[in-house]
Design a protein around this motif. Structure first.
Motif, PDB file in Angstrom:
ATOM      1  N   HIS A  57     114.012  36.327 -30.219  1.00 50.41           N
ATOM      2  CA  HIS A  57     114.286  35.398 -29.118  1.00 50.41           C
ATOM      3  C   HIS A  57     115.033  36.105 -27.984  1.00 50.41           C
ATOM      4  CE1 HIS A  57     112.784  31.714 -30.724  1.00 50.41           C
ATOM      5  NE2 HIS A  57     113.629  31.622 -31.723  1.00 50.41           N
TER       6      HIS A  57
ATOM      7  N   VAL B  37     116.090  28.666 -24.788  1.00 45.98           N
ATOM      8  CA  VAL B  37     116.903  27.617 -25.414  1.00 45.98           C
ATOM      9  C   VAL B  37     117.582  28.152 -26.670  1.00 45.98           C
ATOM     10  CG1 VAL B  37     116.789  25.393 -26.631  1.00 45.98           C
ATOM     11  CG2 VAL B  37     115.532  25.716 -24.489  1.00 45.98           C
TER      12      VAL B  37
ATOM     13  N   CYS C 184     112.741  39.931 -26.932  1.00 45.94           N
ATOM     14  CA  CYS C 184     111.311  39.734 -26.635  1.00 45.94           C
ATOM     15  C   CYS C 184     111.068  38.402 -25.943  1.00 45.94           C
ATOM     16  CB  CYS C 184     110.488  39.797 -27.920  1.00 45.94           C
ATOM     17  SG  CYS C 184     110.738  41.308 -28.868  1.00 45.94           S
ATOM     18  N   GLY C 185     111.718  37.353 -26.441  1.00 44.60           N
ATOM     19  CA  GLY C 185     111.483  36.012 -25.896  1.00 44.60           C
ATOM     20  C   GLY C 185     112.004  35.875 -24.479  1.00 44.60           C
ATOM     21  N   ILE C 186     113.264  36.260 -24.282  1.00 45.71           N
ATOM     22  CA  ILE C 186     113.823  36.186 -22.923  1.00 45.71           C
ATOM     23  C   ILE C 186     113.059  37.145 -22.017  1.00 45.71           C
ATOM     24  CG2 ILE C 186     115.865  36.571 -21.498  1.00 45.71           C
ATOM     25  CD1 ILE C 186     117.605  35.618 -23.723  1.00 45.71           C
ATOM     26  N   GLY C 187     112.678  38.305 -22.563  1.00 44.72           N
ATOM     27  CA  GLY C 187     111.919  39.286 -21.786  1.00 44.72           C
ATOM     28  C   GLY C 187     110.559  38.766 -21.348  1.00 44.72           C
ATOM     29  N   ARG C 188     110.061  37.748 -22.034  1.00 43.16           N
ATOM     30  CA  ARG C 188     108.798  37.125 -21.607  1.00 43.16           C
ATOM     31  C   ARG C 188     109.063  35.784 -20.939  1.00 43.16           C
ATOM     32  NH1 ARG C 188     106.140  35.908 -26.553  1.00 43.16           N
ATOM     33  NH2 ARG C 188     104.336  35.313 -25.341  1.00 43.16           N
ATOM     34  N   LEU C 189     110.329  35.452 -20.718  1.00 43.72           N
ATOM     35  CA  LEU C 189     110.726  34.184 -20.106  1.00 43.72           C
ATOM     36  C   LEU C 189     110.167  32.986 -20.866  1.00 43.72           C
ATOM     37  CD1 LEU C 189     110.242  35.103 -16.320  1.00 43.72           C
ATOM     38  CD2 LEU C 189     112.288  35.368 -17.726  1.00 43.72           C
ATOM     39  N   ALA C 190     110.125  33.098 -22.194  1.00 39.81           N
ATOM     40  CA  ALA C 190     109.594  32.010 -23.008  1.00 39.81           C
ATOM     41  C   ALA C 190     110.637  30.909 -23.147  1.00 39.81           C
ATOM     42  CB  ALA C 190     109.226  32.544 -24.389  1.00 39.81           C
ATOM     43  N   PRO C 191     110.278  29.685 -22.789  1.00 39.35           N
ATOM     44  CA  PRO C 191     111.267  28.602 -22.779  1.00 39.35           C
ATOM     45  C   PRO C 191     111.948  28.369 -24.129  1.00 39.35           C
ATOM     46  CG  PRO C 191     109.034  27.768 -22.341  1.00 39.35           C
ATOM     47  CD  PRO C 191     108.969  29.249 -22.308  1.00 39.35           C
ATOM     48  N   ARG C 192     111.186  28.450 -25.232  1.00 41.96           N
ATOM     49  CA  ARG C 192     111.797  28.225 -26.547  1.00 41.96           C
ATOM     50  C   ARG C 192     112.869  29.277 -26.837  1.00 41.96           C
ATOM     51  NH1 ARG C 192     109.471  25.231 -30.870  1.00 41.96           N
ATOM     52  NH2 ARG C 192     109.797  26.961 -32.302  1.00 41.96           N
ATOM     53  N   SER C 193     112.602  30.504 -26.401  1.00 41.22           N
ATOM     54  CA  SER C 193     113.566  31.571 -26.661  1.00 41.22           C
ATOM     55  C   SER C 193     114.799  31.458 -25.778  1.00 41.22           C
ATOM     56  CB  SER C 193     112.902  32.928 -26.433  1.00 41.22           C
ATOM     57  OG  SER C 193     111.914  33.129 -27.395  1.00 41.22           O
TER      58      SER C 193
END
Lengths: 143, 204
Positions: free
Chosen positions: A105, A119, A108-117
């Protein structure tokens, strides 16, 4: 802030980012440690080799650093065995239930600006701060 | 060759963790407890890692497939559910208490320090218990609607942040909604969920 290490931390962070994005560019996978390791523990047929390779790499890297700079591989906080056990179980269950940890999260998640990550990271940073503050300020850093 | 590369990424990852100070719980706890003797280092770790990932992943995802494997296997969910929030909250509490998250803990195992060994064992037990419960719920119709999710998630959650949603699908390969649902192969939990519900409801 006597322990502050901005340069080493930034360089280390870039290395972490390179490794995580290397998993994406070459293997097409998210370089999330809890997912890779958790999936290894609850292994499915034909899905273990790459996980074992990654985990082996993690440990080999630890070994390299233990030989080069052993002071970076120290526990250094005052925790009872019970606290370590509880912390480990919470991290294990929480990372799987929440589908990721600081790498999956947080990087990788923030690096892809993924909303779930975004949060999830905000939540675990908050409860992490709460726990660390309680331990540090209420229990005097020893629990 | 592909396995060797994966090993290399693990190695680099762990060297990065160690160089950045994340294999020292002191630094993690020192960051999280901002009321104490605050150590902002972790901010620099995250900043360096996220910026690097952000830039290179944009380039990587422009490719039709990864260099050493057949396809990108990325999480596609975008919904924020209770499991995500509760899981992250539990994870954070353990992280703040022990100063370890899974990567640094596994990298530190080689020190054979009893704290590291106990932490990794406890973490493994936690993960294993969770995985076993998930698998059981997935096969137990009495588990209700929640259980249905796990049918697919058991095989896909393992990507790490399988939770992470599809920036990929939106930014790189814009697809119609219909087309996109075709692409939700094993990675999506909602598809089996619907089928499972549909099978169950008449019986109830």
């Amino acid at each position: 802030m006597e322990n502050f290490t901005p340069v080493a931390s930034l360089i280390g962070g870039v290395l972490i980012g390179l490794a995580a994005v290397g998993m994406l560019l070459f293997d097409g996978r998210i370089g999330g440690v809890s997912g890779i390791f958790g999936g290894f523990l609850n292994a499915k047929h034909g899905d273990t080799a790459w996980r074992a390779a990654f985990i082996g790499g993690l440990m080999a890297g630890g070994l390299v650093m233990l030989m080069l700079k052993p002071d970076t591989m120290t526990f250094g906080i005052d925790r009872s065995v019970l606290s370590v056990v509880v912390a480990g179980i919470l991290v294990g269950i929480g990372a799987r239930l929440g589908s990721g940890c600081t790498s999956g999260h947080g990087v990788c998640g923030i690096g892809r600006l993924a909303p779930r990550s975004l949060v999830a990271s905000a939540v675990f940073m908050s409860t992490g701060a709460a726990a660390a503050i309680v331990v540090g300020e209420v229990f005097g850093g020893k629990i | 060759m592909a396995l060797f590369l994966t090993f290399f990424w693990g190695l680099l990852f762990s060297i990065g963790l160690s160089v950045s100070g994340m294999t020292q719980p002191t630094k993690v706890v020192g960051f999280l407890n901002f009321l104490g003797d605050w150590d902002p280092s972790l901010m620099f770790v995250m900043g360096g890692a996220v910026t690097t990932y952000f830039i290179i992943s944009r380039i990587a995802l422009k490719r039709s497939k990864p260099i050493a494997s057949g396809s990108f296997q990325l999480p596609t969910r975008r919904d924020i559910d209770g499991r995500l929030v509760i899981g992250a909250a539990i994870f954070g509490a353990g992280w703040g208490l022990g100063g370890f998250c899974p990567g640094p803990a596994l990298a530190s195992l080689v020190t054979l320090d009893s704290n590291m060994i106990i932490f990794v064992m406890s973490m493994s037990v936690g993960m294993y218990i969770y995985g076993t419960l998930e698998a059981r719920r997935a096969h137990d119709p009495d588990g209700g609607a929640g259980a249905c999710e796990t049918l697919a998630s058991a095989s896909t959650q393992d990507v790490g942040a399988s939770a992470v949603a599809g920036v990929f699908a939106d930014n790189v390969t814009p697809l119609s909604a219909a087309h996109r649902s075709d692409r939700r192969l094993p990675n999506d939990r909602r598809l089996p969920n619907v089928a499972w519900d549909a099978n169950l409801k008449p019986a109830a």
